[in-house]
Write an enzyme that holds these catalytic residues in place. Structure first.
Site, PDB file in Angstrom:
ATOM      1  N   CYS A 164      71.016  47.270  84.253  1.00 56.87           N
ATOM      2  CA  CYS A 164      69.878  47.346  85.167  1.00 56.87           C
ATOM      3  C   CYS A 164      69.634  46.019  85.862  1.00 56.87           C
ATOM      4  O   CYS A 164      68.868  45.955  86.818  1.00 56.87           O
ATOM      5  CB  CYS A 164      68.639  47.820  84.422  1.00 56.87           C
ATOM      6  N   ASN A 189      74.023  52.056  78.052  1.00 56.62           N
ATOM      7  CA  ASN A 189      74.783  50.908  78.578  1.00 56.62           C
ATOM      8  C   ASN A 189      74.823  49.703  77.636  1.00 56.62           C
ATOM      9  O   ASN A 189      75.798  48.957  77.628  1.00 56.62           O
ATOM     10  CB  ASN A 189      74.307  50.522  79.978  1.00 56.62           C
ATOM     11  N   GLU A 248      61.303  49.519  80.103  1.00 56.01           N
ATOM     12  CA  GLU A 248      62.312  48.726  80.822  1.00 56.01           C
ATOM     13  C   GLU A 248      63.075  49.717  81.682  1.00 56.01           C
ATOM     14  O   GLU A 248      63.912  50.470  81.179  1.00 56.01           O
ATOM     15  CB  GLU A 248      63.268  48.049  79.830  1.00 56.01           C
ATOM     16  N   GLU A 292      60.487  42.088  76.795  1.00 54.94           N
ATOM     17  CA  GLU A 292      61.263  42.060  75.552  1.00 54.94           C
ATOM     18  C   GLU A 292      61.907  40.688  75.422  1.00 54.94           C
ATOM     19  O   GLU A 292      62.416  40.149  76.401  1.00 54.94           O
ATOM     20  CB  GLU A 292      62.319  43.166  75.582  1.00 54.94           C
TER      21      GLU A 292
END
Ligand code: ADP
Length: 485
Positions: free
Chosen positions: A289, A157, A255, A463
């Protein structure tokens, strides 16, 4: 044809500085989701190629870890410049394989460059400590050292920026990397190899393999030379990697999935909430997400919100990403469309009302109409499952406590959003929501300066932000004795 003119499209893997094919010569086709036409191929590598990539990264680590922070800083700045000098070309490549609008692709390329620059800077600030010693004749130091070979596995994505968040801190910290981009969107990942060569990174510092996810993943998890795995993708695959990585006790950052709630209280600025809802839902056609999965709107404002939100949704321009003015591209593949259709079918069977959209788009293929569904209820599958598509279910609630309870009623805990004009409520709700990231009167909050990441089954580690480099460094305590002081 773009693939002939794009200087950054590589149909090979990068191992130890050489662009190579799979040992077997096998390849995977890469398809443009907007046209469903083949763009090109990439090697279908397996365990043996991955092992060689890991060994190349391990060999390069011996010298790379000794480079000064300033040297690494300079190379990362060059990498940043190479990305921005080629923003348009890289964005076109990204749109072609991923489908998102060119505007969004250019934005992704820019944020990729921004992550590289951020970590180029953060690399110079990986301070240790000199600790006041409890002994008169000893000194106590705490230093930070690069962890070693990092393996990065990324999804389709955000094929560029998800790698930037991993490569950036890894290289800045002095680690070397083996990267596995998603098979649907490998070219944006492979482009990092070409860009790194251009910037002057030594051979073997970045290695990129494409191919069989299971085989590559198994080698990464089992190989003791890999010291850290950083993964962005589904919770399901994240759990597999966590289990497999346990055999060699690797550091991990994950993640994973989200189920973002978006709460709108009666006292909210509705216009602002609708603007936030559009971006929090429809970015990348709902395939992120942190995209809102569930809208919860207070009863007093429910009808007004639904009407205005549906009106704004219906105006979104759907089309091929490369076409001027497109805001919504296709979904990644037909499987994604089928999943969305199933969820919409489940909702309508349980009393949900389609206010706008609700069908495959007239453009055909994997295009789907941006959709708003009113009268959503917790019995619908939306409550638990990630939609990953342009569908917005809107639930009704009465009280603040109920809203917080519903929002937290999920195993996920990545991003959440809420809109209110009341300062006290803002703090109560912010503190009540069990999420790693909270947007208060904001629907788009990701930025390189802030730590991105989730709690619960949404993942481990962060991150971006100054925290984003920590996972790539090992802490070493040094006790210096016998000083005769
Ligand atoms: P998505 O649903 O977004 O495709 P996945 O978790 O399936 O998310 O994929 C994310 C990344 O993980 C991709 O690069 C994919 O190829 C990779 N992947 C999938 N299965 C495995 C596995 N068993 N081991 C390692 N990587 C995997």
């Amino acid at each position: 044809m773009l693939q002939k003119t794009s200087p950054y499209m590589r149909q090979a893997n990068l191992i130890g500085g050489e662009w190579v094919q799979a040992d077997s010569g096998a390849t995977i086709d890469v398809v443009n989701p907007a046209t469903r036409l083949k763009i090109g191929t990439v090697p279908k590598a397996g365990r043996a190629e991955t092992r060689r990539a890991i060994e190349a990264a391990d060999a390069a680590f011996v010298t790379w870890k000794k480079t000064s922070v300033l040297e690494r800083h300079k190379l990362l700045r060059k990498l940043h410049d190479a990305i921005m000098d080629n923003q348009q070309t890289l964005a076109e490549l990204l749109t072609m394989e991923q489908g998102k609008s060119l505007t969004e692709a250019k934005g992704e390329v820019a944020i990729s460059a921004a992550y590289i620059l951020w970590f180029a800077e953060e690399g110079r600030r990986t301070y240790g400590d000199v600790v006041p010693s409890p002994w008169a004749d000893r000194r106590v130091l705490v230093t930070k050292e690069p962890t070693g070979v990092v393996a990065a596995i990324t999804p389709w994505n955000f094929p560029s920026s998800m790698l930037a968040r991993k490569i950036g801190p890894a290289l800045a910290a002095g680690c070397t990397a083996v990267v596995k981009p998603a098979s649907q969107t490998p070219y944006s990942g492979l482009a990092w190899g070409a860009l790194a060569e251009e910037a002057g990174f030594p051979k073997g510092v970045i290695n990129i393999v494409t191919g069989s996810a299971g085989e590559i993943g198994d080698e990464i998890c089992a190989n003791p030379l890999v010291k850290k795995i950083t993964f962005t993708g589904s919770t399901e695959v994240g759990k597999i990697l966590l289990q497999k990585a346990a055999s060699t006790v690797k550091k991990v950052s994950m993640e994973l999935g989200g189920n973002a709630p978006f709460l709108v209280f009666d006292d909210a600025d509705v216009k602002r909430a609708v603007e936030g809802a559009i971006v929090a839902k429809y970015r990348n056609s709902g395939q992120t997400c942190v995209c809102t999965n569930r809208f919860f709107v207070q009863a007093g404002i429910y009808d007004e919100f639904v009407e205005k939100f549906a009106e704004a949704t219906a105006k979104l321009k759907v089309g091929p990403g490369l076409e001027e003015g497109t805001q919504q591209g296709p979904l990644i593949d037909m499987r994604a469309v089928e999943k969305v259709e199933e969820l919409v079918g489940d909702a309508t069977a349980r009393g949900g009302k389609v206010v706008t959209g609700g069908r495959r788009h007239a453009l055909g293929g994997s295009f789907y109409e941006p959709t708003v569904i009113a009268e959503a209820t917790p019995s619908m599958r939306f409550m638990r499952e990630e939609i990953f598509g342009p569908v917005a279910p809107v639930f009704r609630f009465e009280t603040e406590e109920e809203a917080i309870r519903l929002a937290n009623d999920t195993e996920y805990g990545l991003a959440c959003y809420f809109y209110t004009g009341d300062l006290g409520r803002a703090f109560r709700v912010m503190e009540g929501l069990k999420y790693g990231m909270v947007g208060v009167n904001e629907g788009l909050i990701t930025t390189v300066e802030a730590p991105f990441g989730g709690v619960k089954e949404s993942g481990l580690g962060r991150e971006g932000g100054h925290q984003g480099i920590d996972d790539y460094l090992d802490t070493k305590y040094v006790c210096i004795g016998g000083l005769g002081l």
